[in-house]
Design a protein around this motif. Sequence first.
Motif, PDB file in Angstrom:
ATOM      1  N   LYS A   1       0.823  -1.208  -0.015  1.00 55.80           N
ATOM      2  CA  LYS A   1       0.048  -0.121   0.019  1.00 55.80           C
ATOM      3  C   LYS A   1       0.701   1.516  -0.093  1.00 55.80           C
ATOM      4  O   LYS A   1       0.626   2.361  -0.563  1.00 55.80           O
ATOM      5  CB  LYS A   1      -0.991  -0.195   1.234  1.00 55.80           C
ATOM      6  N   GLY A   2       1.949   1.153   0.836  1.00 48.11           N
ATOM      7  CA  GLY A   2       2.693   2.574   0.934  1.00 48.11           C
ATOM      8  C   GLY A   2       3.844   2.717  -0.456  1.00 48.11           C
ATOM      9  O   GLY A   2       4.078   3.806  -0.490  1.00 48.11           O
ATOM     10  N   LEU A   3       3.778   2.002  -1.388  1.00 48.70           N
ATOM     11  CA  LEU A   3       4.812   2.038  -2.497  1.00 48.70           C
ATOM     12  C   LEU A   3       3.894   2.750  -3.536  1.00 48.70           C
ATOM     13  O   LEU A   3       2.830   2.782  -3.664  1.00 48.70           O
ATOM     14  CB  LEU A   3       5.322   0.644  -2.916  1.00 48.70           C
ATOM     15  N   GLY A   4       4.761   3.284  -4.453  1.00 53.17           N
ATOM     16  CA  GLY A   4       4.217   4.160  -5.546  1.00 53.17           C
ATOM     17  C   GLY A   4       3.588   3.241  -6.514  1.00 53.17           C
ATOM     18  O   GLY A   4       4.335   2.236  -6.841  1.00 53.17           O
ATOM     19  N   LYS A   5       2.448   3.281  -6.998  1.00 53.96           N
ATOM     20  CA  LYS A   5       1.871   2.574  -8.242  1.00 53.96           C
ATOM     21  C   LYS A   5       2.030   3.211  -9.568  1.00 53.96           C
ATOM     22  O   LYS A   5       2.130   4.217  -9.689  1.00 53.96           O
ATOM     23  CB  LYS A   5       0.478   2.328  -7.899  1.00 53.96           C
ATOM     24  N   ILE A   6       2.624   2.515 -10.419  1.00 53.14           N
ATOM     25  CA  ILE A   6       2.353   3.042 -11.898  1.00 53.14           C
ATOM     26  C   ILE A   6       1.405   2.213 -12.873  1.00 53.14           C
ATOM     27  O   ILE A   6       0.943   1.128 -12.402  1.00 53.14           O
ATOM     28  CB  ILE A   6       3.847   2.629 -12.405  1.00 53.14           C
ATOM     29  N   GLN A   7       1.031   2.829 -14.150  1.00 51.48           N
ATOM     30  CA  GLN A   7       0.443   2.268 -14.839  1.00 51.48           C
ATOM     31  C   GLN A   7       0.764   2.550 -16.210  1.00 51.48           C
ATOM     32  O   GLN A   7       1.507   3.381 -16.415  1.00 51.48           O
ATOM     33  CB  GLN A   7      -1.269   2.775 -14.805  1.00 51.48           C
ATOM     34  N   PHE A   8       0.707   1.667 -17.276  1.00 51.92           N
ATOM     35  CA  PHE A   8       1.147   1.771 -18.490  1.00 51.92           C
ATOM     36  C   PHE A   8       0.189   2.483 -19.495  1.00 51.92           C
ATOM     37  O   PHE A   8      -1.090   1.804 -19.424  1.00 51.92           O
ATOM     38  CB  PHE A   8       1.513   0.260 -19.161  1.00 51.92           C
ATOM     39  N   GLU A   9       0.593   3.538 -19.847  1.00 52.56           N
ATOM     40  CA  GLU A   9      -0.454   4.235 -20.792  1.00 52.56           C
ATOM     41  C   GLU A   9      -0.943   3.521 -21.937  1.00 52.56           C
ATOM     42  O   GLU A   9      -2.082   3.601 -22.323  1.00 52.56           O
ATOM     43  CB  GLU A   9       0.321   5.681 -21.152  1.00 52.56           C
ATOM     44  N   LYS A  10      -0.019   2.880 -22.631  1.00 50.58           N
ATOM     45  CA  LYS A  10      -0.351   2.186 -23.870  1.00 50.58           C
ATOM     46  C   LYS A  10      -1.040   0.866 -23.884  1.00 50.58           C
ATOM     47  O   LYS A  10      -1.888   0.418 -24.540  1.00 50.58           O
ATOM     48  CB  LYS A  10       1.025   1.874 -24.499  1.00 50.58           C
ATOM     49  N   ALA A  11      -1.288   0.479 -22.444  1.00 49.46           N
ATOM     50  CA  ALA A  11      -1.881  -0.855 -21.961  1.00 49.46           C
ATOM     51  C   ALA A  11      -3.367  -0.514 -21.697  1.00 49.46           C
ATOM     52  O   ALA A  11      -4.117  -1.372 -21.174  1.00 49.46           O
ATOM     53  CB  ALA A  11      -1.144  -1.540 -20.969  1.00 49.46           C
ATOM     54  N   GLN A  12      -3.526   0.973 -21.169  1.00 49.06           N
ATOM     55  CA  GLN A  12      -4.799   1.015 -20.606  1.00 49.06           C
ATOM     56  C   GLN A  12      -6.099   0.963 -21.806  1.00 49.06           C
ATOM     57  O   GLN A  12      -5.875   0.914 -22.834  1.00 49.06           O
ATOM     58  CB  GLN A  12      -5.014   2.658 -20.284  1.00 49.06           C
ATOM     59  N   ILE A  13      -7.462   0.729 -21.438  1.00 44.47           N
ATOM     60  CA  ILE A  13      -8.371   0.613 -22.225  1.00 44.47           C
ATOM     61  C   ILE A  13      -8.695   2.033 -22.867  1.00 44.47           C
ATOM     62  O   ILE A  13      -8.503   3.059 -22.213  1.00 44.47           O
ATOM     63  CB  ILE A  13      -9.864   0.055 -21.540  1.00 44.47           C
TER      64      ILE A  13
ATOM     65  N   LYS B   1     -11.823   2.095 -24.912  1.00 43.40           N
ATOM     66  CA  LYS B   1     -13.013   2.419 -25.143  1.00 43.40           C
ATOM     67  C   LYS B   1     -14.032   2.356 -23.916  1.00 43.40           C
ATOM     68  O   LYS B   1     -13.429   2.158 -22.737  1.00 43.40           O
ATOM     69  CB  LYS B   1     -13.649   1.493 -26.174  1.00 43.40           C
ATOM     70  N   SER B   2     -15.067   2.342 -24.053  1.00 46.44           N
ATOM     71  CA  SER B   2     -16.233   2.184 -22.946  1.00 46.44           C
ATOM     72  C   SER B   2     -15.854   0.779 -22.163  1.00 46.44           C
ATOM     73  O   SER B   2     -15.705  -0.279 -22.706  1.00 46.44           O
ATOM     74  CB  SER B   2     -17.583   2.183 -23.282  1.00 46.44           C
ATOM     75  N   SER B   3     -15.727   0.772 -20.933  1.00 46.65           N
ATOM     76  CA  SER B   3     -15.648  -0.577 -20.089  1.00 46.65           C
ATOM     77  C   SER B   3     -16.693  -1.568 -20.560  1.00 46.65           C
ATOM     78  O   SER B   3     -16.551  -2.843 -20.276  1.00 46.65           O
ATOM     79  CB  SER B   3     -15.205  -0.220 -18.655  1.00 46.65           C
ATOM     80  N   ALA B   4     -17.831  -1.281 -21.060  1.00 47.64           N
ATOM     81  CA  ALA B   4     -18.777  -2.382 -21.277  1.00 47.64           C
ATOM     82  C   ALA B   4     -18.379  -3.283 -22.420  1.00 47.64           C
ATOM     83  O   ALA B   4     -18.853  -4.342 -22.706  1.00 47.64           O
ATOM     84  CB  ALA B   4     -20.038  -1.413 -21.681  1.00 47.64           C
ATOM     85  N   LEU B   5     -17.414  -2.674 -23.291  1.00 51.83           N
ATOM     86  CA  LEU B   5     -16.962  -3.518 -24.061  1.00 51.83           C
ATOM     87  C   LEU B   5     -15.854  -4.500 -23.948  1.00 51.83           C
ATOM     88  O   LEU B   5     -15.158  -5.241 -24.688  1.00 51.83           O
ATOM     89  CB  LEU B   5     -16.272  -2.552 -25.281  1.00 51.83           C
ATOM     90  N   TYR B   6     -15.513  -4.609 -22.652  1.00 51.21           N
ATOM     91  CA  TYR B   6     -14.496  -5.584 -22.217  1.00 51.21           C
ATOM     92  C   TYR B   6     -15.233  -6.366 -21.077  1.00 51.21           C
ATOM     93  O   TYR B   6     -16.268  -6.133 -20.427  1.00 51.21           O
ATOM     94  CB  TYR B   6     -13.275  -4.810 -21.331  1.00 51.21           C
ATOM     95  N   THR B   7     -14.464  -7.336 -20.648  1.00 49.27           N
ATOM     96  CA  THR B   7     -14.589  -8.207 -19.777  1.00 49.27           C
ATOM     97  C   THR B   7     -13.658  -8.420 -18.482  1.00 49.27           C
ATOM     98  O   THR B   7     -12.285  -8.462 -19.064  1.00 49.27           O
ATOM     99  CB  THR B   7     -15.061  -9.642 -20.032  1.00 49.27           C
ATOM    100  N   SER B   8     -13.935  -8.088 -17.324  1.00 48.63           N
ATOM    101  CA  SER B   8     -12.961  -8.208 -16.432  1.00 48.63           C
ATOM    102  C   SER B   8     -12.521  -9.542 -16.080  1.00 48.63           C
ATOM    103  O   SER B   8     -13.230 -10.583 -16.159  1.00 48.63           O
ATOM    104  CB  SER B   8     -13.291  -7.302 -15.078  1.00 48.63           C
ATOM    105  N   VAL B   9     -11.005  -9.606 -15.427  1.00 44.38           N
ATOM    106  CA  VAL B   9     -10.484 -10.820 -15.362  1.00 44.38           C
ATOM    107  C   VAL B   9     -11.297 -11.542 -14.335  1.00 44.38           C
ATOM    108  O   VAL B   9     -11.549 -12.934 -13.858  1.00 44.38           O
ATOM    109  CB  VAL B   9      -8.934 -11.173 -15.087  1.00 44.38           C
ATOM    110  N   GLY B  10     -11.951 -10.819 -13.157  1.00 40.72           N
ATOM    111  CA  GLY B  10     -12.571 -11.387 -12.148  1.00 40.72           C
ATOM    112  C   GLY B  10     -13.674 -11.735 -12.491  1.00 40.72           C
ATOM    113  O   GLY B  10     -14.148 -12.507 -11.906  1.00 40.72           O
ATOM    114  N   GLU B  11     -14.552 -11.209 -13.270  1.00 38.12           N
ATOM    115  CA  GLU B  11     -15.756 -11.765 -13.930  1.00 38.12           C
ATOM    116  C   GLU B  11     -15.680 -13.033 -14.725  1.00 38.12           C
ATOM    117  O   GLU B  11     -16.405 -13.803 -14.427  1.00 38.12           O
ATOM    118  CB  GLU B  11     -16.421 -10.578 -14.852  1.00 38.12           C
ATOM    119  N   LEU B  12     -14.738 -13.037 -15.412  1.00 32.29           N
ATOM    120  CA  LEU B  12     -14.359 -14.441 -16.017  1.00 32.29           C
ATOM    121  C   LEU B  12     -14.210 -15.555 -14.854  1.00 32.29           C
ATOM    122  O   LEU B  12     -14.496 -16.768 -15.004  1.00 32.29           O
ATOM    123  CB  LEU B  12     -12.845 -14.283 -16.890  1.00 32.29           C
TER     124      LEU B  12
END
Length: 174
Positions: A142-154, A156-167
């Motif tokens: 929790k205390g560490l800095g988190k990063i995200q990859f800009e090119k890996a982000q969705i 379009k609308s999240s309705a067009l995707y399925t989450s891995v948790g849902e799968l």
Amino acid sequence: MAKDKPKPAAKPKPAAKPKPAAKPKEKLVDKTSRPIVIDGTNHIAGRLSSNVAKLLLQGNRVTVINSEKIMISGKKRNIVGEYNQFLKISSILHPKHGPFHPRKPDTILSRMIRGMLPRDKPSGKEALRKLRVYIGVPKDVKGLGKIQFEKAQIRKSSALYTSVGELGRNVGWN
């Protein structure tokens, strides 16, 4: 008798070139000290996995959090149907003998990343040891800095995707 031919004089070998001095390493950061923490929320699974695999092969320790919020592009019905077909693959003699198919989001993602590593080579085995994938956010990260990859982000609308948790929930997790 045959006449012996005179042997030509041996050519002197050119002097070896002096080796250039070793290049100084660009990064003097200890790669094993702190992991790179990646927040997987709203990332496309395949693109995130390839970026993580590259970081692992460079010798970094990588921790992926929120693995249940990572997205797979496509309709839920198609993704769950294809995964159920994948789950039917088992041993002819006894299903207990394997292959074993992941159902939890963290193991699904770690298997995706494992597929992008040369796991039969020592570099791939070492890289896989440096990977940690979690559902949610554990206390020690929790205390560490988190990063995200800009090119890996969705994009379009999240309705067009399925989450891995849902799968995972549709194929037997929880």
